[in-house]
Scaffold this active site. Structure first.
Site, PDB file in Angstrom:
ATOM      1  CE1 TYR A 172      18.557   5.822   4.250  1.00  0.00           C
ATOM      2  CE2 TYR A 172      19.915   4.010   5.066  1.00  0.00           C
ATOM      3  CZ  TYR A 172      18.673   4.584   4.868  1.00  0.00           C
ATOM      4  OH  TYR A 172      17.548   3.919   5.285  1.00  0.00           O
ATOM      5  CE  LYS A 176      15.554   1.420  -0.051  1.00  0.00           C
ATOM      6  NZ  LYS A 176      15.181   2.808   0.015  1.00  0.00           N
ATOM      7  CG  HIS A 185      14.434   9.035   0.377  1.00  0.00           C
ATOM      8  ND1 HIS A 185      13.487   8.467   1.203  1.00  0.00           N
ATOM      9  CD2 HIS A 185      13.959  10.266   0.030  1.00  0.00           C
ATOM     10  CE1 HIS A 185      12.472   9.308   1.350  1.00  0.00           C
ATOM     11  NE2 HIS A 185      12.733  10.418   0.656  1.00  0.00           N
TER      12      HIS A 185
END
EC number: 4.6.1.16
Length: 237
Positions: A148, A190, A156
């Protein structure tokens, strides 16, 4: 990939409270209170006061273990987190079977005996932490870590991290593995970050934390190519 802040004003709060500053406060506080951790075969339980527990949470080190004691807090640390606090920040003490481990060599050997790939994972963990990334377990995504930009309550995670080494595990050896990993990380917004941790051949240092100096870390981001992004506009003539 741009940061995905969780709420309006989160970015401003993150800028006002940089991770490096909070880690510095944590280091000072833990050093003053001489925080003590207890090593087991899978983690380290750190005994701290309420103030230190709050700082550990703000820096995202460990997880709170619910207990009956009101004045004491117990924080469960991974081996990588505990060794970073012990060796890199030099702000906690650790004991095993009632005996204090006075130096990093004893702790390194103990953790390495409990966890075969500890050296590789710690090198990757410290590499990311030293760049002020917040590093958490990536078990739920099938990776080693997730990282992070700031505290998870504000933003997020941006990367799912796999740690690779020569002669290590067989992950990402075939295209189907790469495809599955990229699709999985993409489905949770991601990017897949692969850290290749390699070392020079030096058997004399393998059981010592000094071997960390012989490791190199290569970063590689793997993304799924989308044909739609490179198609020409059908309206063009």
């Amino acid at each position: 990939m741009a940061p995905r802040w969780k709420w309006k004003g989160a970015e401003a709060k993150a800028l006002a409270e940089p991770v490096s500053k909070t880690v510095s406060e944590l280091r000072s506080s833990l050093t003053q209170t001489e925080a003590l951790g207890f090593l087991s075969s899978c983690n380290v339980l750190l005994s701290v006061e309420s103030e230190e527990a709050e700082l550990l949470d703000r820096c995202c080190f460990g997880r709170l273990v619910v207990g009956a004691e009101k004045d004491k807090r117990w924080i469960q640390l991974s081996f990588e987190e505990a060794f970073f606090l012990f060796y890199k920040l030099k702000c906690i003490k650790i004991c095993l079977h009632g005996r204090s481990l006075e130096n990093e060599v004893d702790l390194w050997r103990s953790m390495s005996s409990f966890k075969q790939d500890f050296a590789i994972l710690y090198k990757a963990y410290s590499h990311l932490r030293s760049k002020n990334w917040i590093v958490r377990s990536g078990l739920q995504y099938g990776v080693d870590f997730v990282v992070y930009r700031h505290h998870p309550s504000l933003v997020h995670s941006e990367y799912a991290v796999l740690v690779q080494s020569i002669g290590g595990n067989d992950r990402l050896k075939v295209w189907s593995d790469i495809h599955c990993s990229v699709r999985l990380t993409g489905s949770v917004a991601k990017s897949l970050l692969v850290l290749y941790v390699n070392r020079k051949v030096n058997t004399e240092k393998m059981n010592l934390p000094l071997c960390l100096e012989d490791y190199t870390v290569e970063e590689q981001t793997i993304r799924r190519w989308s044909p739609e992004l490179s198609r020409e506009d059908e309206t063009r003539t």
